[in-house]
Design a protein around this motif. Sequence first.
Motif, PDB file in Angstrom:
ATOM      1  N   LEU A  71      45.423  56.292  60.225  1.00 52.64           N
ATOM      2  CA  LEU A  71      45.422  55.214  59.231  1.00 52.64           C
ATOM      3  C   LEU A  71      44.475  54.080  59.610  1.00 52.64           C
ATOM      4  CD1 LEU A  71      49.280  54.920  58.730  1.00 52.64           C
ATOM      5  CD2 LEU A  71      47.693  56.419  57.576  1.00 52.64           C
ATOM      6  N   PHE A  72      44.484  53.684  60.863  1.00 48.36           N
ATOM      7  CA  PHE A  72      43.616  52.578  61.294  1.00 48.36           C
ATOM      8  C   PHE A  72      43.333  52.753  62.786  1.00 48.36           C
ATOM      9  CE2 PHE A  72      47.973  51.000  60.325  1.00 48.36           C
ATOM     10  CZ  PHE A  72      48.487  51.094  61.600  1.00 48.36           C
ATOM     11  N   PRO A  73      42.290  52.052  63.309  1.00 50.43           N
ATOM     12  CA  PRO A  73      41.948  52.225  64.725  1.00 50.43           C
ATOM     13  C   PRO A  73      43.057  51.727  65.639  1.00 50.43           C
ATOM     14  CG  PRO A  73      40.641  50.494  63.720  1.00 50.43           C
ATOM     15  CD  PRO A  73      41.325  51.190  62.616  1.00 50.43           C
TER      16      PRO A  73
ATOM     17  N   GLU B  32      53.699  54.783  54.830  1.00 51.09           N
ATOM     18  CA  GLU B  32      52.271  54.726  55.151  1.00 51.09           C
ATOM     19  C   GLU B  32      51.606  53.518  54.493  1.00 51.09           C
ATOM     20  OE1 GLU B  32      50.343  58.157  53.747  1.00 51.09           O
ATOM     21  OE2 GLU B  32      48.341  57.467  54.321  1.00 51.09           O
ATOM     22  N   LEU B  33      51.886  53.345  53.201  1.00 55.70           N
ATOM     23  CA  LEU B  33      51.220  52.284  52.449  1.00 55.70           C
ATOM     24  C   LEU B  33      51.593  50.914  53.015  1.00 55.70           C
ATOM     25  CD1 LEU B  33      49.398  51.845  50.057  1.00 55.70           C
ATOM     26  CD2 LEU B  33      51.434  51.518  48.669  1.00 55.70           C
ATOM     27  N   ALA B  34      52.898  50.756  53.333  1.00 56.32           N
ATOM     28  CA  ALA B  34      53.355  49.457  53.841  1.00 56.32           C
ATOM     29  C   ALA B  34      52.683  49.126  55.158  1.00 56.32           C
ATOM     30  CB  ALA B  34      54.863  49.480  54.007  1.00 56.32           C
ATOM     31  N   VAL B  35      52.616  50.110  56.051  1.00 59.21           N
ATOM     32  CA  VAL B  35      52.027  49.859  57.369  1.00 59.21           C
ATOM     33  C   VAL B  35      50.553  49.528  57.230  1.00 59.21           C
ATOM     34  CG1 VAL B  35      51.562  50.868  59.607  1.00 59.21           C
ATOM     35  CG2 VAL B  35      53.689  51.332  58.494  1.00 59.21           C
ATOM     36  N   LYS B  36      49.876  50.260  56.347  1.00 64.30           N
ATOM     37  CA  LYS B  36      48.452  50.000  56.113  1.00 64.30           C
ATOM     38  C   LYS B  36      48.250  48.588  55.555  1.00 64.30           C
ATOM     39  CE  LYS B  36      45.582  53.933  54.804  1.00 64.30           C
ATOM     40  NZ  LYS B  36      45.513  54.860  53.676  1.00 64.30           N
ATOM     41  N   THR B  37      49.091  48.227  54.586  1.00 62.75           N
ATOM     42  CA  THR B  37      48.961  46.882  54.001  1.00 62.75           C
ATOM     43  C   THR B  37      49.146  45.816  55.060  1.00 62.75           C
ATOM     44  OG1 THR B  37      50.008  47.840  52.080  1.00 62.75           O
ATOM     45  CG2 THR B  37      49.710  45.480  52.064  1.00 62.75           C
ATOM     46  N   LEU B  38      50.160  46.020  55.922  1.00 62.41           N
ATOM     47  CA  LEU B  38      50.397  45.025  56.968  1.00 62.41           C
ATOM     48  C   LEU B  38      49.182  44.908  57.869  1.00 62.41           C
ATOM     49  CD1 LEU B  38      54.073  45.595  58.046  1.00 62.41           C
ATOM     50  CD2 LEU B  38      53.097  43.618  56.945  1.00 62.41           C
ATOM     51  N   TYR B  39      48.577  46.062  58.183  1.00 62.55           N
ATOM     52  CA  TYR B  39      47.387  46.009  59.039  1.00 62.55           C
ATOM     53  C   TYR B  39      46.271  45.245  58.338  1.00 62.55           C
ATOM     54  CZ  TYR B  39      43.374  47.450  61.751  1.00 62.55           C
ATOM     55  OH  TYR B  39      42.244  47.434  62.503  1.00 62.55           O
TER      56      TYR B  39
END
Lengths: 165, 330
Positions: A125-127, A81-88
């Motif tokens: 996590l994000f739109p 989760e954290l990695a994907v959010k950071t990438l976004y």
Amino acid sequence: MGTENLPTSIVRFAQLDKLLNLGRANSLWPMTFGLACCAIEMMCTGGSRYDLSRFGAEVFRPSPRQSDVMIVAGTVNKKLELAVKTLYDQMPEPKWVIAMGNCAISGGPFKFKGNYNVIEGVDKLFPVDVYIPGCPPRPEALLEGIITLEEKITGKRRWPRVYAS
Amino acid sequence: METSIWHALLYLVGILAFAGLNAAYLGYCERKGAARIQRRSGPTEVGYAGLLQPLADGIKLMSKQLLVPKGVDGIIFRAAPILAMVPAITSMAVIPFSGNIQARAMELSVLLLFALAALAMFAILLGGWASGNKYALISSTRAVSQTLAYEIPMLFTVITVVLISGSLNLQDIALDQQGGFWRWNIFRIENGHFLTMWISFLIFFICTIAETNRAPFDMAEAESELVAGFMTEYGSMGFGLFMMGEYLNIVVAACLTTVLFLGGWDCPLGLIPGVWWFLIKIYILIFTFIWIRWTFPRTQIYKLLNLNWKILIPFSMVNLLITAVLIKVF
Ligand code: SF4
């Protein structure tokens, strides 16, 4: 649309905005980023049979700073989760997200009572701009997803929609 | 050659237009070439046969958010992409496109070109250093070690050409090869130079591929190891400038190879020399660059350096020696 978060200027240039949107829609560079089985289907879309490059969208950039669209292809679990959010967060605006496959949309086959580590949909996590259902979606579906995203950006569809009879 | 202000302006506009068009459309050619090699069709939908693709990419890159991450060295971070473009454009000023198309005739133009080529490496070094990112830093140090190593055999092979023509002026070197392909440095019949010069050409060509950081020697942006190399932190037009700089370096390398080995603007059969022959030759060379890039996988950094220090440098030194002996004997 991802451009909503940009500070809006007082003076607006309608024609220029149209031109910018046309440019953006025709060069959607995705991020080199695959999480599970759906990624295989994404690679196939870039291959010679379906050829994503026809729409100028084959430039898979390895760095989030250079990519415009994030195709979340696969299962996102708690550890990721954290990695994907950071990438976004690392992608510069304007940016778009395509949730590819049931896992990215809602948790897919992993959504059951005993689920302890799979995020049930990346829109938590994000739109997300475009959802592509399927397990996995076929390459045609991803192409359709990209064309839909283009339609969302420019307000016009590239080709008329064909309905199966 | 007259040096009026109009002359200077004309060449400035001409060179900038040539550089801009090449930088934009080589990206398109590369994508098309890659697609053809992989049995795809490449960009087809944006404009006729995808010809508007570079325009769309340009608009997209320019309208993207200019992102300067936290912890970077602001001034150097912004200056590096510009520094990647400048040496390539500057070196076009001394390249003789034909007998009378050359912005500035200089006695030591070969030296100037190599000085500028070495400067291009600094853009990568500074970009990688200022990004404050470990991948970028590793990539830039790799690029430096690679460029430094490959300068040596490259210069040795250039000395063979300079020995044969007896001049450091690109115009003189090209003029010396006029009159048919048997007078070009690569196939030169007189004094038996063809015995060694094709080796010189091969070594020079390999070195140009390595100097311009192209696959199979693109250690600086090895995606599988270093995210995107020195460009990791660059988005929008900073990245665009780096890409354009890379393509311009390829154009300059092709021009240089053409002048040094392939007779410049000379027609292969000695009929009608002209700038079109120059353009045909450089685009064939550029196509070879693209062809090589999409055909061979990337090597490893130590194999790359081994190739240079153990094979190319000894061969180029022996080659230089034989050329000098040939000139002395005949
Ligand atoms: S949606 Fe199906 S195919 Fe796609 S990642 Fe999930 S389980 Fe795999």
